[in-house]
Write an enzyme that holds these catalytic residues in place. Sequence first.
Site, PDB file in Angstrom:
ATOM      1  N   HIS A 135       0.867  -1.181   0.000  1.00  0.00           N
ATOM      2  CA  HIS A 135       0.000   0.000   0.000  1.00  0.00           C
ATOM      3  C   HIS A 135       0.900   1.226   0.000  1.00  0.00           C
ATOM      4  O   HIS A 135       1.726   1.412   0.895  1.00  0.00           O
ATOM      5  CB  HIS A 135      -0.916   0.024   1.216  1.00  0.00           C
ATOM      6  CG  HIS A 135      -1.884   1.178   1.188  1.00  0.00           C
ATOM      7  ND1 HIS A 135      -3.150   1.080   0.648  1.00  0.00           N
ATOM      8  CD2 HIS A 135      -1.759   2.465   1.595  1.00  0.00           C
ATOM      9  CE1 HIS A 135      -3.766   2.245   0.743  1.00  0.00           C
ATOM     10  NE2 HIS A 135      -2.939   3.102   1.302  1.00  0.00           N
ATOM     11  N   CYS A 136       0.753   2.047  -1.033  1.00  0.00           N
ATOM     12  CA  CYS A 136       1.608   3.220  -1.191  1.00  0.00           C
ATOM     13  C   CYS A 136       0.842   4.482  -0.816  1.00  0.00           C
ATOM     14  O   CYS A 136      -0.136   4.836  -1.497  1.00  0.00           O
ATOM     15  CB  CYS A 136       2.104   3.314  -2.638  1.00  0.00           C
ATOM     16  SG  CYS A 136       3.167   4.753  -2.927  1.00  0.00           S
ATOM     17  N   PRO A 137       1.242   5.186   0.248  1.00  0.00           N
ATOM     18  CA  PRO A 137       0.533   6.418   0.619  1.00  0.00           C
ATOM     19  C   PRO A 137       0.697   7.525  -0.414  1.00  0.00           C
ATOM     20  O   PRO A 137      -0.153   8.412  -0.516  1.00  0.00           O
ATOM     21  CB  PRO A 137       1.172   6.805   1.957  1.00  0.00           C
ATOM     22  CG  PRO A 137       2.519   6.162   1.935  1.00  0.00           C
ATOM     23  CD  PRO A 137       2.349   4.883   1.170  1.00  0.00           C
ATOM     24  N   ASN A 149      -1.953   6.935  -2.632  1.00  0.00           N
ATOM     25  CA  ASN A 149      -3.189   6.742  -1.869  1.00  0.00           C
ATOM     26  C   ASN A 149      -3.947   5.504  -2.348  1.00  0.00           C
ATOM     27  O   ASN A 149      -5.159   5.541  -2.540  1.00  0.00           O
ATOM     28  CB  ASN A 149      -4.089   7.982  -1.977  1.00  0.00           C
ATOM     29  CG  ASN A 149      -5.315   7.888  -1.069  1.00  0.00           C
ATOM     30  OD1 ASN A 149      -5.252   7.329   0.021  1.00  0.00           O
ATOM     31  ND2 ASN A 149      -6.448   8.414  -1.525  1.00  0.00           N
ATOM     32  N   ASN A 150      -3.216   4.416  -2.546  1.00  0.00           N
ATOM     33  CA  ASN A 150      -3.868   3.204  -3.032  1.00  0.00           C
ATOM     34  C   ASN A 150      -2.929   2.022  -2.864  1.00  0.00           C
ATOM     35  O   ASN A 150      -1.716   2.191  -2.689  1.00  0.00           O
ATOM     36  CB  ASN A 150      -4.237   3.358  -4.509  1.00  0.00           C
ATOM     37  CG  ASN A 150      -5.353   2.419  -4.931  1.00  0.00           C
ATOM     38  OD1 ASN A 150      -5.861   1.627  -4.135  1.00  0.00           O
ATOM     39  ND2 ASN A 150      -5.741   2.488  -6.187  1.00  0.00           N
TER      40      ASN A 150
END
Length: 282
Positions: free
Chosen positions: A137-139, A142-143
Site C-alpha cells: 500500500h503506497c501512501p 493513496n492506493n
Amino acid sequence: QSRPVMGARYFRNGTVWLNVDPCGLICAVFVYILIFGAVIMLMNVSTFESMFDLVSFFVFLCFVSLAVWSHLKAMLTDPGALPVVPAYEQLILIPKSQPREHNGEIVTTCQKCRCYKPQRAHHCSVCGRCVRLMDHHCPWVNNCVGQYNQKHFLLFVIYICISSTMALSLTIFRIVRCAKMDWEGPCNFGKGLSPLNFIGLIIESLLFALFTMIMGCDQICHIASDTTGIEKLQNVDAAENSGSLLQRLQRVFGRPVSWFWCAPHFRFRRDFYPSRLTSHAP
C-alpha cells in the site's frame, strides 16, 4: 445479501476507485505540490533564449504530464479488490469448471473481512479489502499497488525519475552556462533569478530521482521473480517456469509489447495471462 467490510475506506463509482484515507490524500496532494513546484522553479531558472531551452522544457513538460497522468490512474484504479461477498456465497458463485480445492485444501477465507480469498491475494488494512497480487500500500498514490494498477505505478515512478533527471541536468547546465557569463545579463540575480531556485531544484530533483530509481528497480526485481513485495517479506520462493522476463512484463502491462505500454490510459486486459494468479501455492 452481501455484507459490508468493517473498516473499509474507499469510494467507488463505476470505474473510479478512491481511498478516503486522510493520510493518503494529504500525501497525494503533497506529490502534486512538489511536481508543480519543480515546474515553476525550472521555469524561473530557464531563459528560453535558444531553441534548445524551448525544446528541452517542452520534453520535460511531456514527461511531467505523463507522470501526473500515471499517478491519477494508479490512485483512481481499482487495484484488484475482491468482491465484498461472504465466503460461503463466493463458493456457490464459483463455476463448476473451476476447482474448489487446491492441493487438497479448500480455497481460503480472509480472517479479517471473511470473504473468499484466492491465491496470492492479501488483505489491506488501509483499504479494508483483499487485493489480488497486492505488492504494497503506497501512501504517495493513496492506493494499494495490485494486479490492475501495478502498470500505472511503475510508469509513475519511471516518468518521475526521467523528469527529475531532466530537471537536474537542465539546472546544472544552466549553472555552468551562467558561470561562464560571470552571472551577468540574464543570469544576474538582481533580475528575478534567485539562488534558492537552483538550490531547491537540485535538492528536490536529486531526491526524487534517487527515490523513484530505487522504487522502479524494486518493482522490476519483483516482476522478474514473479513475486510481490508482501511475498518477498514472507520469504515466498519465486515461481518456477513462469516464463521469461518479457512474458512477466506482459502480464503486468496486460498486453503484448506495444506503444500502449507507455500510455497509462489503456485498461488492463484481465484475461491476459491469468495464470499469474496461480503461480504460487497458497
